[in-house]
Design an enzyme around this catalytic site. Sequence first.
Site, short mmCIF file in Angstrom:
data_model
loop_
_atom_site.label_atom_id
_atom_site.label_comp_id
_atom_site.label_asym_id
_atom_site.label_seq_id
_atom_site.Cartn_x
_atom_site.Cartn_y
_atom_site.Cartn_z
N ASN A 217 0.87 -1.17 0.00
CA ASN A 217 0.00 0.00 0.00
C ASN A 217 0.91 1.23 0.00
O ASN A 217 2.14 1.09 0.08
CB ASN A 217 -1.01 -0.02 1.16
CG ASN A 217 -0.34 0.00 2.53
OD1 ASN A 217 0.71 0.62 2.73
ND2 ASN A 217 -0.94 -0.69 3.49
N ASP A 290 -4.77 -9.32 1.42
CA ASP A 290 -4.61 -10.76 1.12
C ASP A 290 -5.49 -11.15 -0.06
O ASP A 290 -5.09 -11.91 -0.94
CB ASP A 290 -5.01 -11.61 2.34
CG ASP A 290 -4.15 -11.33 3.57
OD1 ASP A 290 -3.04 -10.80 3.41
OD2 ASP A 290 -4.59 -11.66 4.69
#
Length: 342
Positions: A217, A290
Site C-alpha cells: 500500500n 490478502d
Amino acid sequence: MTAPVQATLGPQEKDLLIKQIPALKGKKILIIGDVGLDEYVMGQVRRISPEAPVPVLEVDGEDKRLGLAANVAQNVASLGGIPMMVSVVGHDMGATLLKELSEKNGVSWHYMIVDKHRPTTRKTRIMTGHHHLVRVDYEMKKYLSEETEQKLLAMVEKHVGEADGVIIEDYAKGVVSRNVVEKVAAICKKAGKRLMVDPNPNHPGTHYQGIDLIKPNYNEAVALTGYSFDDLKDNPNKVVEVGRALQRVTGAKEVVMTRGKDGMTIFSGDQITEVPTYAQKVFDVTGAGDTVIAALALGLVSGLSLVHSCMLANNAAGVVVGKVGCVPCEIPELIEYINEVH
C-alpha cells in the site's frame, strides 16, 4: 515523466472479467510466508471480577479464522484456484487447529513444515461487541533456523514446477528472510514462474530484490523506499515518485500500489495506470490486501493483463471490505459485485 493513464471499468471490461472467472479454476498458486490462526472469543461484560479490577467476559461465542498467508491461500481457494501453502508451524494445539481449518477451507496441509522449537502463530482476541478487551499472541518473531529454512526452500524447489505462479506473503514473523527471497527468486527464474510479493514495511525495499511484482500500500511503499512522509507531504507527484523508487530499489518491473479509497496505481515498466476503487461500503479492511494479491495472481496466471487483473482484484477487495474480519471472497459474490459497480 510519463503521465498516468486512467483505466475505467465499463460494460466491456465487466464482461471480460466475468467471462474470465471460470479460467481461474484449477490454477495453482504456490504461497510462501508466515501463517497464523485468528481466534475470536466473544461475549458480554456485566460485572467486574472480585479477584482483580478487570471485566468478566461471559462467553457466548467463539470463532476461528485463517490468518496471515493462510488467508491468502483460502482466498485463492475460494476464487477457484488451488493454493500450495508452504510455511512453518509448531508442534502444538495452534497447528492442530490451523490444519483442521485449512483443510475445511480447501487449503492443503501437504506443503507445511513443522518446527517443534517454534510456536504456531496464534492471535486470540477477547471481545465484547466490537470492542477488544485484550489480545493474546502466541508467536516467535525471529528467523527460521538454518535447518528449517533449508526444508522450506527444498519444498519450494520440489513443487514450483506444478505452480502457475508464486506469491511471497511477508508478515515479518520470520519465514521470509533475505536468503529465502533470494533463493526463491532464483528458483522461480529457473522454472520460468512469475514471483509476486506482498511486502512488509519492517524490511527495506532491498530485502525483495529479484522479484517480478511487488504489491504494497502507499504507506508501506514509502517505508520500503526510505522516503520521509514529511518530505512527500506537499509533493503533487509523490505517488509516482515513490512507485518509481520502489521499482529501482527492488528491481521489480511491476509495482501495484494500493491506495485505499484512491484505488490502485500500477507501474509496469515505463507505463503508469490508475485503477479506481470499487468499494461501495467499508466495514473492515482486515485481510483486504490478502484478497488483492490472491485475485491479482490468479488473474495474471489465467491470462488477464496486469491492469485487468488489478480490476479483478479491486472488485474482490470491494467484496471483503464489506464484511468483518479475515474472510475470503466467493465467486458468486464477486460476479454480483462486478455487475453492480457503477
